[in-house]
Design a protein around this motif. Structure first.
Motif, PDB file in Angstrom:
ATOM      1  N   CYS A  33      50.167  57.758  49.866  1.00  0.00           N
ATOM      2  CA  CYS A  33      50.513  56.375  50.183  1.00  0.00           C
ATOM      3  C   CYS A  33      49.460  55.829  51.133  1.00  0.00           C
ATOM      4  N   ALA A  34      49.093  54.576  50.945  1.00  0.00           N
ATOM      5  CA  ALA A  34      48.052  53.975  51.781  1.00  0.00           C
ATOM      6  C   ALA A  34      48.596  52.717  52.441  1.00  0.00           C
ATOM      7  N   PRO A  35      48.267  52.496  53.720  1.00  0.00           N
ATOM      8  CA  PRO A  35      48.636  51.216  54.351  1.00  0.00           C
ATOM      9  C   PRO A  35      48.051  50.071  53.531  1.00  0.00           C
ATOM     10  N   TRP A  36      48.901  49.100  53.189  1.00  0.00           N
ATOM     11  CA  TRP A  36      48.449  48.056  52.267  1.00  0.00           C
ATOM     12  C   TRP A  36      49.276  46.804  52.484  1.00  0.00           C
ATOM     13  N   PRO A  37      48.748  45.627  52.253  1.00  0.00           N
ATOM     14  CA  PRO A  37      47.420  45.423  51.677  1.00  0.00           C
ATOM     15  C   PRO A  37      46.313  45.582  52.703  1.00  0.00           C
ATOM     16  N   ALA A  38      45.163  46.056  52.228  1.00  0.00           N
ATOM     17  CA  ALA A  38      43.983  46.107  53.079  1.00  0.00           C
ATOM     18  C   ALA A  38      43.611  44.673  53.454  1.00  0.00           C
ATOM     19  N   PRO A  39      43.014  44.471  54.632  1.00  0.00           N
ATOM     20  CA  PRO A  39      42.692  43.100  55.061  1.00  0.00           C
ATOM     21  C   PRO A  39      41.871  42.331  54.042  1.00  0.00           C
ATOM     22  N   GLU A  40      41.021  43.043  53.291  1.00  0.00           N
ATOM     23  CA  GLU A  40      40.142  42.376  52.331  1.00  0.00           C
ATOM     24  C   GLU A  40      40.842  42.016  51.019  1.00  0.00           C
ATOM     25  N   PHE A  41      41.994  42.640  50.756  1.00  0.00           N
ATOM     26  CA  PHE A  41      42.597  42.563  49.427  1.00  0.00           C
ATOM     27  C   PHE A  41      42.996  41.148  48.999  1.00  0.00           C
ATOM     28  N   PRO A  42      43.700  40.355  49.817  1.00  0.00           N
ATOM     29  CA  PRO A  42      44.079  39.006  49.362  1.00  0.00           C
ATOM     30  C   PRO A  42      42.874  38.162  48.953  1.00  0.00           C
ATOM     31  N   GLY A  43      41.776  38.278  49.710  1.00  0.00           N
ATOM     32  CA  GLY A  43      40.583  37.527  49.360  1.00  0.00           C
ATOM     33  C   GLY A  43      39.984  37.962  48.042  1.00  0.00           C
ATOM     34  N   VAL A  44      40.015  39.269  47.775  1.00  0.00           N
ATOM     35  CA  VAL A  44      39.494  39.787  46.512  1.00  0.00           C
ATOM     36  C   VAL A  44      40.296  39.230  45.338  1.00  0.00           C
ATOM     37  N   VAL A  45      41.605  39.313  45.422  1.00  0.00           N
ATOM     38  CA  VAL A  45      42.456  38.858  44.317  1.00  0.00           C
ATOM     39  C   VAL A  45      42.297  37.356  44.112  1.00  0.00           C
ATOM     40  N   SER A  46      42.349  36.607  45.212  1.00  0.00           N
ATOM     41  CA  SER A  46      42.217  35.157  45.115  1.00  0.00           C
ATOM     42  C   SER A  46      40.856  34.780  44.520  1.00  0.00           C
ATOM     43  N   GLY A  47      39.799  35.429  45.018  1.00  0.00           N
ATOM     44  CA  GLY A  47      38.456  35.108  44.542  1.00  0.00           C
ATOM     45  C   GLY A  47      38.274  35.370  43.062  1.00  0.00           C
ATOM     46  N   TYR A  48      38.706  36.550  42.612  1.00  0.00           N
ATOM     47  CA  TYR A  48      38.525  36.908  41.204  1.00  0.00           C
ATOM     48  C   TYR A  48      39.392  36.050  40.283  1.00  0.00           C
ATOM     49  N   PHE A  49      40.654  35.887  40.628  1.00  0.00           N
ATOM     50  CA  PHE A  49      41.534  35.138  39.738  1.00  0.00           C
ATOM     51  C   PHE A  49      41.168  33.659  39.694  1.00  0.00           C
ATOM     52  N   GLU A  50      40.794  33.098  40.833  1.00  0.00           N
ATOM     53  CA  GLU A  50      40.359  31.700  40.831  1.00  0.00           C
ATOM     54  C   GLU A  50      39.104  31.529  39.984  1.00  0.00           C
ATOM     55  N   ALA A  51      38.172  32.471  40.100  1.00  0.00           N
ATOM     56  CA  ALA A  51      36.928  32.372  39.332  1.00  0.00           C
ATOM     57  C   ALA A  51      37.185  32.497  37.841  1.00  0.00           C
ATOM     58  N   LEU A  52      37.996  33.466  37.455  1.00  0.00           N
ATOM     59  CA  LEU A  52      38.217  33.735  36.035  1.00  0.00           C
ATOM     60  C   LEU A  52      39.046  32.661  35.352  1.00  0.00           C
ATOM     61  N   PHE A  53      40.054  32.144  36.044  1.00  0.00           N
ATOM     62  CA  PHE A  53      40.967  31.206  35.400  1.00  0.00           C
ATOM     63  C   PHE A  53      40.664  29.745  35.717  1.00  0.00           C
ATOM     64  N   ASN A  54      40.072  29.499  36.874  1.00  0.00           N
ATOM     65  CA  ASN A  54      39.885  28.113  37.292  1.00  0.00           C
ATOM     66  C   ASN A  54      38.454  27.770  37.689  1.00  0.00           C
ATOM     67  N   GLY A  55      37.548  28.737  37.675  1.00  0.00           N
ATOM     68  CA  GLY A  55      36.213  28.502  38.165  1.00  0.00           C
ATOM     69  C   GLY A  55      35.154  28.627  37.089  1.00  0.00           C
ATOM     70  N   GLY A  56      34.002  29.155  37.494  1.00  0.00           N
ATOM     71  CA  GLY A  56      32.881  29.313  36.591  1.00  0.00           C
ATOM     72  C   GLY A  56      32.041  30.495  36.998  1.00  0.00           C
ATOM     73  N   ARG A  57      30.847  30.618  36.392  1.00  0.00           N
ATOM     74  CA  ARG A  57      30.003  31.776  36.652  1.00  0.00           C
ATOM     75  C   ARG A  57      29.574  31.830  38.117  1.00  0.00           C
ATOM     76  N   THR A  58      29.368  30.640  38.761  1.00  0.00           N
ATOM     77  CA  THR A  58      28.976  30.628  40.173  1.00  0.00           C
ATOM     78  C   THR A  58      30.068  31.247  41.038  1.00  0.00           C
ATOM     79  N   GLU A  59      31.316  30.870  40.752  1.00  0.00           N
ATOM     80  CA  GLU A  59      32.434  31.398  41.530  1.00  0.00           C
ATOM     81  C   GLU A  59      32.641  32.888  41.271  1.00  0.00           C
ATOM     82  N   LEU A  60      32.441  33.308  40.012  1.00  0.00           N
ATOM     83  CA  LEU A  60      32.617  34.724  39.706  1.00  0.00           C
ATOM     84  C   LEU A  60      31.541  35.562  40.392  1.00  0.00           C
ATOM     85  N   GLU A  61      30.296  35.108  40.351  1.00  0.00           N
ATOM     86  CA  GLU A  61      29.246  35.864  41.026  1.00  0.00           C
ATOM     87  C   GLU A  61      29.499  35.919  42.526  1.00  0.00           C
ATOM     88  N   ALA A  62      29.992  34.820  43.104  1.00  0.00           N
ATOM     89  CA  ALA A  62      30.308  34.812  44.538  1.00  0.00           C
ATOM     90  C   ALA A  62      31.404  35.820  44.850  1.00  0.00           C
TER      91      ALA A  62
END
Length: 451
Positions: A284-313
């Motif tokens: 078991c791991a302490p979760w969520p890691a501090p970075e995790f919400p940003g990762v999920v938000s960044g990827y899902f926003e880029a894939l569903f609502n963004g573009g290649r610039t957002e995905l690369e970022a």
């Protein structure tokens, strides 16, 4: 080298007139036996690796998988069994010479195996039926030796992900396994989960009654092993349990503040009242890691609502590409398309065929594979382990149901991205989720995916 030798021998046998199919099967059987022999020499980690490989054996086409499945079954069945005298000695070492005082009954025969120990059945001094988990003598030294071997072998990982910091990820994996040697931490993890899921309508986590050294005493759960449901359960039951399994892992960090990482069928029981019982809380791991919400938000926003610039970022900002490394963002987007599918429908079927396609695509060693440009930051390792193994078991159950809704319920960052996506009528932005989902155009979210 051993595989290459068997292939060369196979060529010779074909030249002598043996049918090619028979020779290939012989090569697969011998290779599987070799894998079993190698893992069998890893005295500390063999069962743990066998549990993981029993999931990823699904990656192989069914006609090739059987020899490997048989070898892994042999590995599981070969787990060492402590004889009664050894059990008595181990119990005395951790609970004192008068250890039997704590129990009204204690069965020295093994009731179940664990990755680095075994479980016995007994009755606690207050009359509670209990499971007694005892670590194998010498298990720590064996595991640490195996981890040293894993570190030496980790360079092979660069074949699949040359852009990754394999050493750092290997260390993160070794840390995860090492933590499973800490029975004090495991008992505390289980107490946290038992409190978080007390009187739950869907799940049962047995209470820990005591912990003495490398012995954990907790309530006994009577139920049907999940492996039996995988083998012969009715479709409705498989669907229900697959969704429950996903719900447990996704809800664990919200409710317990811990991510349950050790997802394999041996750790789950279906109780007579239909609830899902969960055991073994060493990973078991302490979760969520501090970075995790940003990762999920960044990827899902880029894939569903963004573009290649957002995905690369998102890729670069969250450490999924080494600094300065060139990445083909369009190819990465194409690779992510199938992973978006479960979020595009109210009902989706997670099957072994679907899982096999995703893993084979990700692990394809060809130079054109976009995944080879990426890496994985070490902090993400526990989530990757939990996510991949839970999806593997859910696919073994051939689960069909509201997969999207479970993610939306427990991961607000996913919910926010999909709400924006839905408001636009389910139409991808300029990334087009890799050219509007393989050129088929947007599909209604009410559609049912059956492939």
């Amino acid at each position: 080298m051993a595989y290459a030798g068997r292939q060369a021998a196979g060529v010779g046998k074909r030249a002598l007139g043996r049918p090619g199919a028979g020779v290939n099967l012989d090569i697969q059987v011998r290779t599987a036996q070799h894998i079993f022999q190698v893992l069998g020499e890893l005295k500390g980690c063999a069962t743990k690796l066998g549990q993981l490989l029993s999931i990823y054996e699904l990656v192989l086409p069914p006609k090739f998988a059987e020899p490997y499945r048989m070898a892994l079954t042999q590995l599981q069945d070969s787990t060492p069994i402590m004889l009664p005298q050894t059990v008595e000695t181990a119990m005395a070492a951790h609970m004192g010479s008068n250890w039997r005082w704590y129990f009204r009954e204690f069965d020295t025969r093994r009731a179940a195996g664990a990755s680095i120990g075994q479980v016995h059945r007994g009755v606690w001094h207050d009359g509670t039926e209990v499971a007694i988990k005892v670590m194998y003598p010498g298990a720590r030294a064996a595991v640490h030796a195996d981890l040293d071997q894993l570190r030496r072998m980790s360079v092979l990982g660069t074949v699949f992900v040359p852009g990754a910091d394999v050493k750092a990820v290997t260390e993160a994996i070794c840390d995860c396994i090492s933590e499973e040697l800490d029975y004090e931490a495991e008992a505390e993890n289980q107490r946290v989960f038992a409190d978080a899921y007390a009187d739950d309508a869907d799940f049962v986590v047995p209470r820990v009654l005591a912990r003495h050294g490398d012995v954990i005493i907790s309530e006994w759960l009577t139920g049907t092993p999940l492996s039996r449901i995988i083998a012969s359960g009715a479709p409705e039951e498989r669907n229900r349990l697959g969704l429950l399994l996903l719900r447990f892992v996704l809800s664990s960090w919200n409710r317990a503040g811990l991510l349950y990482c050790d997802v394999h069928p041996g750790n789950f029981r279906v109780l007579p009242d239909g609830r899902l019982g969960v055991v073994d809380f060493g990973a078991c791991a302490p979760w969520p890691a501090p970075e995790f919400p940003g990762v999920v938000s960044g990827y899902f926003e880029a894939l569903f609502n963004g573009g290649r610039t957002e995905l690369e970022a998102a890729i670069r900002d969250h450490g999924f590409a080494e600094p300065g490394r060139t990445i083909d963002v369009d190819a990465v987007a194409e690779a992510f398309v199938p992973l978006c599918d479960p979020f595009l429908h109210n009902t989706f079927r997670l099957s072994t065929d679907w899982f096999r396609q995703q893993i084979r695509r990700a692990m394809d060693p060809r130079l054109s594979n976009a995944n080879r440009d990426l890496t994985m930051p070490p902090y993400f390792t526990p989530f990757a382990r939990a996510f991949l193994t839970v999806i593997g078991v859910v696919c073994q159950l051939d689960t069909e149901g509201p997969i999207r809704a479970e993610f939306v319920r427990w991961v607000p960052e996913i919910a926010a991205a999909l709400e924006s996506f839905d408001r636009r009528g389910g139409k991808p932005a300029d990334l087009g989720i890799a050219r509007t989902l393989r050129g088929t155009g947007p599909r209604p979210l009410s559609a049912v995916h059956t492939g």
